[in-house]
Structure formats: structure tokens, C-alpha cells
Motif scaffolding. Structure first.
Motif, short mmCIF file in Angstrom:
data_model
loop_
_atom_site.label_atom_id
_atom_site.label_comp_id
_atom_site.label_asym_id
_atom_site.label_seq_id
_atom_site.Cartn_x
_atom_site.Cartn_y
_atom_site.Cartn_z
N ALA A 85 0.84 -1.20 0.00
CA ALA A 85 0.00 0.00 0.00
C ALA A 85 0.87 1.25 0.00
O ALA A 85 0.56 2.24 -0.68
N LEU A 86 1.98 1.22 0.76
CA LEU A 86 2.91 2.35 0.75
C LEU A 86 3.48 2.56 -0.64
O LEU A 86 3.56 3.70 -1.13
N HIS A 87 3.87 1.48 -1.28
CA HIS A 87 4.42 1.58 -2.64
C HIS A 87 3.38 2.17 -3.59
O HIS A 87 3.70 3.05 -4.40
N ALA A 88 2.13 1.73 -3.47
CA ALA A 88 1.07 2.24 -4.35
C ALA A 88 0.79 3.71 -4.09
O ALA A 88 0.63 4.50 -5.03
N ALA A 101 -3.14 -12.39 -8.39
CA ALA A 101 -2.29 -11.60 -9.27
C ALA A 101 -1.44 -10.62 -8.47
O ALA A 101 -0.26 -10.40 -8.78
N LEU A 102 -2.03 -10.04 -7.43
CA LEU A 102 -1.29 -9.07 -6.61
C LEU A 102 -0.13 -9.74 -5.90
O LEU A 102 0.97 -9.17 -5.82
N ALA A 103 -0.34 -10.93 -5.36
CA ALA A 103 0.74 -11.65 -4.67
C ALA A 103 1.92 -11.86 -5.60
O ALA A 103 3.08 -11.65 -5.22
N ARG A 104 1.64 -12.26 -6.82
CA ARG A 104 2.74 -12.51 -7.77
C ARG A 104 3.39 -11.20 -8.21
O ARG A 104 4.61 -11.15 -8.43
N GLN A 105 2.61 -10.15 -8.33
CA GLN A 105 3.19 -8.84 -8.67
C GLN A 105 4.15 -8.38 -7.58
O GLN A 105 5.24 -7.88 -7.88
N MET A 106 3.74 -8.53 -6.32
CA MET A 106 4.62 -8.15 -5.22
C MET A 106 5.97 -8.86 -5.32
O MET A 106 7.03 -8.24 -5.23
N ILE A 107 5.91 -10.17 -5.50
CA ILE A 107 7.13 -10.98 -5.54
C ILE A 107 7.98 -10.60 -6.74
O ILE A 107 9.19 -10.40 -6.63
N GLN A 157 8.17 -7.85 -8.29
CA GLN A 157 8.73 -6.51 -8.21
C GLN A 157 9.64 -6.31 -7.00
O GLN A 157 9.96 -5.18 -6.65
N GLY A 158 10.04 -7.41 -6.38
CA GLY A 158 11.11 -7.32 -5.40
C GLY A 158 10.72 -7.36 -3.94
O GLY A 158 11.59 -7.22 -3.07
N LEU A 159 9.44 -7.54 -3.63
CA LEU A 159 9.06 -7.63 -2.22
C LEU A 159 9.55 -8.95 -1.65
O LEU A 159 9.41 -10.01 -2.25
N ARG A 160 10.14 -8.86 -0.45
CA ARG A 160 10.55 -10.05 0.28
C ARG A 160 9.87 -10.03 1.65
O ARG A 160 9.89 -9.01 2.34
N ALA A 161 9.29 -11.16 2.01
CA ALA A 161 8.61 -11.25 3.29
C ALA A 161 8.61 -12.71 3.75
O ALA A 161 8.79 -13.63 2.94
N GLN A 162 8.43 -12.88 5.05
CA GLN A 162 8.33 -14.21 5.63
C GLN A 162 7.01 -14.32 6.40
O GLN A 162 6.52 -13.31 6.94
N LEU A 163 6.47 -15.51 6.48
CA LEU A 163 5.24 -15.72 7.24
C LEU A 163 5.58 -15.71 8.73
O LEU A 163 6.35 -16.53 9.21
N CYS A 164 5.03 -14.73 9.45
CA CYS A 164 5.32 -14.57 10.88
C CYS A 164 4.19 -15.09 11.76
O CYS A 164 4.38 -15.26 12.96
N GLY A 201 11.83 -4.50 -0.46
CA GLY A 201 10.86 -4.17 -1.49
C GLY A 201 11.09 -2.77 -2.01
O GLY A 201 11.91 -2.01 -1.47
N PRO A 202 10.36 -2.39 -3.06
CA PRO A 202 10.55 -1.06 -3.66
C PRO A 202 10.13 0.09 -2.77
O PRO A 202 10.43 1.25 -3.08
N MET A 203 9.45 -0.18 -1.67
CA MET A 203 9.07 0.87 -0.72
C MET A 203 10.20 1.18 0.26
O MET A 203 10.12 2.15 1.00
#
Length: 226
Positions: free
Chosen positions: A20-23, A138-144, A146-153, A197-199
């Protein structure tokens, strides 16, 4: 020259808030001035997601924004939650007098969106949902992509096996999710902790800690600044 709309973004430390910050930053008419997190007293972690305050602070620094914290007690009813939120929002408005909007990373749940709009309107604030209604797969794949990295916490073990806790949010994980689980975990199946990520102007180094089961249901994996 038209003044930009000042926005504070609700921040849990997860991928949806980060995206959302990136958008929001793609909109020339909007200026995000701060990240707004609700933390639980004594634990010092984001409520529900369990992300440490130190990690939230590191994320805010990587995003180049101040972190505004609202503290709630461990056993917190809705009235106390809203009272603490209103107090923190009031303090934020003193710092940014033209600030009147809070943005959220909500994606699909219309009832939660409606509740936020109603409650925040009563406090004199508008709500913004830059990602709402998007196709989550589609959004999940777009995030990945475009460089977003995250782990399931955090994993709700009533919806997803506990073994997914701590795993990286990537294409391989998406392929392994059961069919009834939303690709972005929008129904509470899982929550994430973002490290790049890009943010962000730099990637974070996070150290994975232990995974514990709380309330007989939620598998939390701890992440700490490296």
C-alpha cells in the motif's frame, strides 16, 4: 500548485501495508507522512501479527518515515482500542495539522472496510484503501516479481498447516498453498513480516527466531533485526 493530501498509513509490518505504501507513493497527489502501528503493551509487538517494535522501527527507517505507535493493553476491548487510537491520531494531527486521512492495506473484506470508515469518521478522519478490490492471486505474484521479500510470521493453524510459519513468501509458497487459502492471506490465514521491497531504500537483515503456538491456534515465528 495544489497541496498534496497528507496520509498516515496503518502499518503492521506485513506485505499488504508495505505494498500500500508503494502504491500510495505512485500518486503525485498524496504524501505519506508517517506509519501508524498498534502495539500490545508488555509484549512490544504489533497486535495480531506479532512483529517486534524494533523490526517495525527498522522498516520505518528503511521507508524514510517516522513510526507513530498506539499502545493497547493485552486484554483490550473495542472501546479501549478506539480510545487509544483516537488519542494517538490526535497527537499526530498536532504534529501534521493538515493530516486527516489514514490509509490501510485491506484487500477484499468489505465489512472490515466499512467498520474502519464508520469508526474513523466518528473520530474526524477519512480512510483510504489503495489496494482494495484487487485480484489477490495476481497481486501476490506482482509483489514478488517486483522485489518484495517477506516471511510468514503468523499462521492460523485452523486454516493453514503450522509448518508454513517462518517460510518465505515467494512463488514456491504460493504454489503450495491449499486451494481454499487466499494467496495474500486476506482471510487471516497468515500474516507476514517484510524485509525488502521497492518501498524501502535498503533491505533489512532479519534473524529468524523460534516458532511458538499461542491460544492453541496461532503459530508465531519470531523475527529480529540482524
Amino acid at each position: 500548485m495544489t497541496a498534496r493530501q497528507l496520509v498516515m498509513l496503518s502499518w503492521s509490518g506485513g506485505k499488504d501495508a508495505a505494498w500500500a505504501l508503494h502504491a500510495l507513493r505512485q500518486d503525485a497527489g498524496i504524501e505519506v507522512v508517517a506509519l501508524f502501528s498498534t502495539l500490545t503493551e508488555d509484549y512490544g509487538r504489533a497486535s495480531m501479527q506479532g512483529v517486534r517494535q524494533a523490526v517495525l522501527q527498522a522498516q520505518a527507517e528503511a521507508a524514510g518515515l517516522p513510526l507513530v505507535c498506539s499502545w493497547i493493553p493485552q486484554a483490550c476491548d473495542n472501546a479501549v482500542y478506539l480510545q487509544r487510537t483516537a488519542q494517538t491520531l490526535g497527537e499526530a494531527r498536532e504534529r501534521w495539522p493538515h493530516l486527516a486521512t489514514v490509509a490501510f492495506g485491506d484487500l477484499l473484506l468489505a465489512d472490515i472496510r466499512s467498520w474502519r470508515e464508520q469508526q474513523y469518521a466518528q473520530m474526524g478522519w477519512a480512510c483510504l484503501f489503495p489496494l482494495f478490490g484487487q485480484n489477490t492471486a495476481a497481486l501476490a505474484r506482482q509483489m514478488i516479481d517486483q522485489g518484495l521479500r517477506a516471511q510468514l510470521c503468523c499462521v492460523d493453524t485452523q486454516q493453514l498447516d503450522a509448518s508454513f510459519a517462518g517460510e518465505e513468501f515467494n512463488h514456491r509458497l504460493l504454489e503450495r498453498l491449499p486451494g481454499q487459502v487466499d494467496a495474500c492471506g486476506e482471510h487471516g490465514e497468515f500474516h507476514t513480516c517484510v524485509s525488502a521491497g521497492p518501498m524501502f531504500d535498503k533491505a533489512l537483515t532479519l534473524v529468524r527466531g523460534e516458532t511458538v503456538l499461542r491460544d492453541g491456534r496461532y503459530a508465531y515465528t519470531d523475527f529480529m533485526p540482524g
